[in-house]
Design a protein around this motif. Structure first.
Motif, PDB file in Angstrom:
ATOM      1  N   GLU A  42       0.804  -1.216   0.000  1.00 24.17           N
ATOM      2  CA  GLU A  42       0.000   0.000   0.000  1.00 24.17           C
ATOM      3  C   GLU A  42       0.838   1.267   0.000  1.00 24.17           C
ATOM      4  O   GLU A  42       0.331   2.355  -0.228  1.00 24.17           O
ATOM      5  CB  GLU A  42      -0.934   0.010   1.215  1.00 24.17           C
ATOM      6  CG  GLU A  42      -1.954  -1.119   1.216  1.00 24.17           C
ATOM      7  CD  GLU A  42      -2.951  -1.012   0.086  1.00 24.17           C
ATOM      8  OE1 GLU A  42      -3.694  -0.011   0.029  1.00 24.17           O
ATOM      9  OE2 GLU A  42      -2.995  -1.917  -0.758  1.00 24.17           O
ATOM     10  N   VAL A  43       2.159   1.121   0.272  1.00 20.79           N
ATOM     11  CA  VAL A  43       3.001   2.325   0.266  1.00 20.79           C
ATOM     12  C   VAL A  43       3.207   2.862  -1.138  1.00 20.79           C
ATOM     13  O   VAL A  43       3.566   4.016  -1.322  1.00 20.79           O
ATOM     14  CB  VAL A  43       4.392   2.074   0.913  1.00 20.79           C
ATOM     15  CG1 VAL A  43       4.235   1.513   2.301  1.00 20.79           C
ATOM     16  CG2 VAL A  43       5.236   1.164   0.068  1.00 20.79           C
ATOM     17  N   LEU A  44       2.988   2.008  -2.119  1.00 15.80           N
ATOM     18  CA  LEU A  44       3.222   2.447  -3.485  1.00 15.80           C
ATOM     19  C   LEU A  44       2.212   3.494  -3.903  1.00 15.80           C
ATOM     20  O   LEU A  44       1.029   3.379  -3.596  1.00 15.80           O
ATOM     21  CB  LEU A  44       3.137   1.262  -4.454  1.00 15.80           C
ATOM     22  CG  LEU A  44       4.235   0.199  -4.353  1.00 15.80           C
ATOM     23  CD1 LEU A  44       3.967  -0.894  -5.359  1.00 15.80           C
ATOM     24  CD2 LEU A  44       5.598   0.826  -4.582  1.00 15.80           C
ATOM     25  N   PRO A  45       2.665   4.519  -4.616  1.00 13.95           N
ATOM     26  CA  PRO A  45       1.703   5.510  -5.113  1.00 13.95           C
ATOM     27  C   PRO A  45       0.888   4.947  -6.281  1.00 13.95           C
ATOM     28  O   PRO A  45       1.246   3.922  -6.868  1.00 13.95           O
ATOM     29  CB  PRO A  45       2.615   6.662  -5.583  1.00 13.95           C
ATOM     30  CG  PRO A  45       3.907   6.020  -5.903  1.00 13.95           C
ATOM     31  CD  PRO A  45       4.048   4.847  -4.983  1.00 13.95           C
TER      32      PRO A  45
END
Lengths: 648, 159
Positions: A68-71
Motif C-alpha cells: 500500500e506504500v506504493l503511489p
C-alpha cells in the motif's frame, strides 16, 4: 512490552500470522491461512522474522512492508502488466483502492507482455489468445443495476470483469429517489473499461453529470443507443461531446433533462445515423432546437416522439416539410401547438412515409388539423387519438374519407365523438380499414341513427368499443349490420347492452368470430353464449365473460358442445357451478389452454376431477378468490398439473 | 546525448547524486543516463554540484546504481543480463517496493518494468485472499460490496 514468539517457518512471504493491525476489525472473520495456529488468536504480536523498529505508534506499520506504500502511478504500472483477465479480476476483489485503480485503466493501456522474459513458452501462446480476445470484443454482455444495488463499486467491478469476457454491450442504471450511489466515478470506470459499449440507459441518476458522459463520449465510440432520463446535471456540453464522438448513434431518448437547443443542434449536425429520437419534458428545448434537428436529419430520422415541450406551430411546420423519412410520429401534450400547426404539418407534404401517428392531449387536433393530416400523409396506416377534446364527428368523417390507406383507427377519451362519428367513419373509410377501437368515449349515446346503408364495411376485422357507457343495444345492432366480416370483437365494459342488442350482431356476422371479449357486460345472459357457440363455434378461439354475472352452466354446456377450437376461456365472477365445469371436461375435441374461474364462489372441491381432466391440455389456470375451493384441492392440482401455471 | 562534447566526456564525466539520507554517490554519466531524468539533465547541461534526490534513500540508490552499471556495460551478454536481473529482483517486499518507487521517480523504464513484472508474477495465480495475505492488504469492502465484486468476477475466482 510485547513479547515476540519465534516461530519457525519461512518468513519471506508471510502467509500466516496476524495480518490485521487492529484485532477489532470486523474483517477479522475472513479465513486465515493454513499456517496460522488457530489456538493462538490473532493479536498485535506478529510472527515475522524481519527486524522491526520499536518506534511507538509507528510500530504497527513497520512490522511488515505493505504494498500500500506504493503511489497510484506505480500500481498503474503493475496492473498494466498483469497477464490476463483472470489476474485482473482477482486484483479487483482485493480492496477498494485496487478496484478503483484497476477500473481506471483503459483497455488499450494494458501491455501485451511479449517482452517479459518470465513467461514460459506455453504461457506465451495463451497470452496471445487473451490479447486477441480483448481486441475482438463484440460487446454482447448486458448489465442492469437498480436502486440500492446501483453503486460505483459494482460499476468498477463490471468494468474489470466484463472486459475479458466479450465486453459490455448494454448498461442500464436505474436509480431511486433516495440517495443514489452511482456517480461520475463509476461511469468513468465503465467508459475506460468497456469501449465496446453500445447502449447506455441512465434513469433517475441525479448524481451523474457532464464529467461521466464526457468520458463515455471519449472512449465509447461504438455507442448506438443513449437514454437519459431525469438527469438534471447533464448539460449541452456533454451532449455535444457525445454528438461529436459517437457517429454510430441511432437512438436517443431525453427525458426531464437540462439539455437545450444547442445540444439538439449538435446532435442533428453530427449524428448522421440518427434514426429515432424521443424528447420529453425538457424545458430548455424549443422550436430552434427541434427545427434544426429535423432539418439536419431529414433523410434518416424515422421515429420521432415529442412530449411535454414548449414548442409551437413552427416545429410542426418544419416537421411537415423535412420529415421525409419519418414513419412513426408521436405527439403528446404540446400545449403551445394550435390547429394551425397541424394544418401546416399536413399541408407541408413532407410526411409522405408516415405510417403510424399517435396524438395525445393536443388541442391542435381539430377537424381542420386532422383533415389536413389525412390529406397530406397518403401512406398513413395507423392513427391513435387520445384525449383530443376538440375533434368532432364531422372531423372524424372527413379524415376517414381523406386517409385512403388507413388500416387501424383508435380513439380514446375523445368525448365529442358520438355514434354518428363512429358510423360515419365506418361508412366513409378507405377500403383498407381493418381495425377500429373506441375507448372511454363518453360522448357515445344510444340514439337510433336510422341510417340506410349504402354498403357495409367489409374490410373491418377487429372492432373494439370499450367502456363507452352510453353505447347501447341499438348501436350494437347497427354495428352488426355495418361490419359483417368481423373476426375480433371487444365490447368490454358496455353495461348497457342486453341480449336484445347483441343477438342481432351475432347473427349479422357472416365470417366466424374468432376472439370475443364481453367482460363487464353484466346484462348478457346464457342466450347470448348459446347463440355465439352455435353460430361461431367452429371458429371461436377466445371468449372472455369476466364479470358477466348472469352467465351460468348452460353457457358452459353450449361451449363444450360447440366450440372445439376454444383455447382461452374466462368465466371469472360468473354464476357457473361444478356442473358447468364437469360439462367442459366431458367435451370431446376440447383443447382448452387457458381457463379462469376466478371469483366463482359456486365452484367447489367437487370440480377437482373435472379440472384434472381439463388440466391435460391447460397451460394456465386461474383459481383466485374461489372461496369454495380448499387449499388442499389447490395443492393437489398444483402437484398434478405440473405443466400448468396455476394462480391461486 | 549532446553531440558537441569531446570524446572524453562520455567516459570521464561523473554525476554526483545525494540521497535523502545525505549519502553521496558518484556515477559515470553513461551509467546515470539510464534514468531519463538524468539523461535530460545531462543534455541540458544542468549537472553542477550534487543532485539532491529527496525521494530515494541511500541503500536503494546504491542498488539502483548497481543495476544501472550492469546494464550500461557494453560487454555483457543478454543471457547474463537476464540472469542478473532475475537475481537482482529476487528480494523481499520492502526492498522491492523501494526499488519500484525509485525506478518510477527516476524514470528508469527497464528497471520499472522489471520490478512491476516481479510484482505481477507474485500476483499471478492467486486468489484475492492470497493476494491480500501476500501483500499485507486490508480488505475494506463491506460484505455487500464484496459480494457485488465477486459476482462480476466470479468466473476468474473459481469455487
Amino acid at each position: 512490552m510485547s513479547k515476540i514468539f519465534g516461530f519457525s517457518g519461512n518468513g519471506d512471504s508471510c502467509t500466516g500470522g496476524s495480518i490485521y493491525p487492529n484485532p477489532k476489525e470486523s474483517s477479522l472473520f475472513l479465513p486465515l491461512g493454513h499456517r496460522v495456529d488457530v489456538y493462538f488468536p490473532p493479536c498485535k504480536r506478529s510472527r515475522i522474522r524481519a527486524p522491526f523498529v520499536f518506534s511507538g505508534e509507528r510500530f504497527e506499520q513497520k512490522k511488515r512492508a505493505s504494498i500500500e506504500v506504493l503511489p497510484d502511478e506505480c500500481f498503474f504500472e503493475i496492473f498494466r502488466r498483469l497477464p490476463g483477465g483472470q489476474e485482473r479480476s482477482a486484483c479487483a476483489s482485493v480492496s477498494k483502492r485496487w478496484l478503483t485503480l484497476l477500473s481506471n485503466i483503459c483497455q488499450d493501456e494494458f501491455c501485451s507482455n511479449s517482452t517479459t522474459g518470465y513467461l514460459r513458452p506455453e504461457e506465451k501462446s495463451i497470452e496471445n489468445k487473451a490479447e486477441d480476445q480483448e481486441i475482438e470484443t463484440d460487446g454482447y454482455l448486458t448489465r442492469s443495476l437498480e436502486g440500492k444495488k446501483a453503486t460505483d463499486v459494482r460499476l468498477a467491478a463490471i468494468a474489470v470483469g466484463t472486459a475479458s469476457r466479450g465486453g459490455l454491450g448494454k448498461l442500464l442504471i436505474k436509480g431511486s429517489s433516495s440517495a443514489c450511489r452511482v456517480t461520475d466515478v463509476g461511469l468513468k470506470a465503465i467508459a475506460r473499461g468497456c469501449p465496446s459499449l453500445k447502449s447506455l440507459s441512465l434513469w433517475n441518476v441525479p448524481s451523474i453529470g457532464d464529467e461521466g458522459l464526457f468520458e463515455i463520449a471519449n472512449r465509447c465510440h461504438l455507442l448506438e443507443k443513449l437514454d437519459l432520463c431525469q438527469c438534471p446535471e447533464v448539460s449541452d456540453k456533454a451532449v455535444l461531446a457525445i454528438a461529436k464522438n459517437c457517429p454510430n448513434l441511432t437512438d436517443l431518448t431525453l427525458e426531464s433533462c437540462s439539455i437545450g437547443n444547442e445540444g439538439l443542434q449538435a446532435i442533428g449536425r453530427c449524428c448522421s445515423n440518427l434514426k429515432s429520437i424521443s424528447i420529453k419534458d425538457c424545458p430548455h428545448i424549443g422550436d430552434q432546437g427541434i427545427a434544426s434537428l429535423l432539418s439536419s436529419t431529414s433523410y434518416v430520422l424515422t421515429k420521432l416522439k415529442l412530449q411535454a415541450l414548449n414548442i409551437t406551430d413552427v416545429s410542426l411546420a418544419v416537421l411537415g416539410h423535412y420529415g421525409k423519412a419519418v414513419t412513426d410520429l408521436v405527439l403528446i401534450n404540446l400545449p403551445n401547438v394550435s390547429e394551425r400547426g397541424f394544418w401546416v404539418m399536413g399541408s407541408g407534404l413532407g410526411l409522405q412515409k408516415l405510417k403510424s401517428f399517435s396524438v395525445t392531449s393536443c388541442r391542435g387536433v381539430t377537424d381542420t388539423g386532422l383533415e389536413a393530416v389525412g390529406k397530406g400523409c397518403p401512406n398513413l396506416k395507423q392513427l391513435c387519438l387520445r384525449k383530443c377534446a376538440f375533434l368532432s364527428n364531422g372531423g372524424l368523417v372527413s379524415f376517414a374519407k381523406a386517409a385512403g390507406s388507413l388500416e387501424s383507427l383508435q380513439l380514446e377519451e375523445c368525448h365529442m365523438i358520438t355514434q354518428v362519428g363512429l358510423f360515419g367513419a365506418l361508412l366513409n373509410c378507405g377500403a383498407k380499414l381493418k381495425a377500429l377501437a373506441m375507448v372511454n368515449c363518453l360522448g357515445m349515446k344510444d340514439l337510433n341513427v336510422g341510417l340506410h346503408l349504402p354498403s357495409p364495411c367489409n374490410s373491418l376485422r377487429s372492432l373494439s368499443i370499450r367502456h363507452c357507457p352510453g353505447f347501447g343495444n341499438a348501436s350494437v345492432a347497427m354495428l352488426g349490420k355495418l361490419c359483417p366480416q368481423l373476426l375480433h370483437l371487444d365490447l368490454s365494459g358496455l353495461q348497457g347492452i342486453t341480449d336484445a342488442g347483441f343477438l342481432p350482431l351475432l347473427e349479422s356476422c357472416e365470417a366466424g368470430l374468432v376472439k370475443v371479449n364481453l367482460s363487464g357486460c353484466v346484462n348478457l345472459t346464457d342466450k347470448v353464449v348459446s347463440s355465439l357457440a352455435e353460430l361461431h363455434g367452429w371458429t371461436l378461439e377466445m371468449l372472455n365473460l369476466d364479470g358477466c354475472r348472469k352467465i351460468s352452466d348452460a353457457s358452459l354446456v353450449a361451449i363444450a358442445d360447440n366450440c372445439p377450437l376454444l383455447s382461452d376461456l374466462d368465466v371469472s365472477k360468473c354464476a357457473v357451478t361444478d356442473c358447468g365445469i364437469a360439462a367442459l371436461a366431458q367435451a370431446n375435441q376440447f383443447n382448452l389452454q387457458i381457463l379462469s374461474v376466478s371469483g366463482c364462489s359456486l365452484v367447489t372441491d367437487k370440480s377437482l376431477p373435472a379440472l384434472e381432466k381439463l388440466g391435460q391440455s391447460l397451460l394456465g389456470l386461474n383459481l383466485q378468490h374461489c372461496n369454495a375451493i380448499s387449499i388442499s384441492t389447490v395443492d393437489l392440482l398444483v402437484d398434478q398439473l405440473w405443466r400448468c401455471d396455476i394462480l391461486h | 546525448m549532446s553531440s558537441s562534447s569531446s570524446p572524453m566526456q562520455s567516459t570521464g564525466r561523473k554525476l554526483k547524486l545525494k540521497s535523502k539520507d545525505d549519502e553521496t554517490f558518484e556515477v559515470e554519466e553513461a551509467v546515470a543516463v539510464k534514468s531519463q531524468i538524468f539523461k535530460y539533465m545531462v543534455e541540458d547541461g544542468v549537472s553542477n554540484g550534487p543532485i539532491p534526490l529527496p525521494n530515494v534513500n541511500g541503500k536503494t540508490l546504491a542498488r539502483v546504481l548497481q543495476w544501472c552499471q550492469k546494464h550500461a556495460d557494453p560487454t555483457i551478454t543478454e543471457d547474463e543480463l537476464n540472469k542478473y536481473d532475475a537475481g537482482f529482483i529476487d528480494v523481499d517486499q520492502a526492498v522491492l517496493y523501494d526499488l519500484l518507487m525509485a525506478a518510477n521517480y527516476l524514470n528508469i523504464e527497464e528497471l520499472l518494468k522489471l520490478a512491476c513484472m516481479r510484482v505481477a508474477d507474485m500476483i499471478k495465480g492467486k486468489s484475492p485472499d492470497e493476494i491480500r495475505r501476500t501483500f499485507n492488504i486490508k480488505n475494506d469492502f463491506t460484505p455487500e460490496e464484496e459480494e457485488e465484486v465477486r459476482k462480476e468476477n466470479a468466473w476468474a475466482l473459481g469455487p
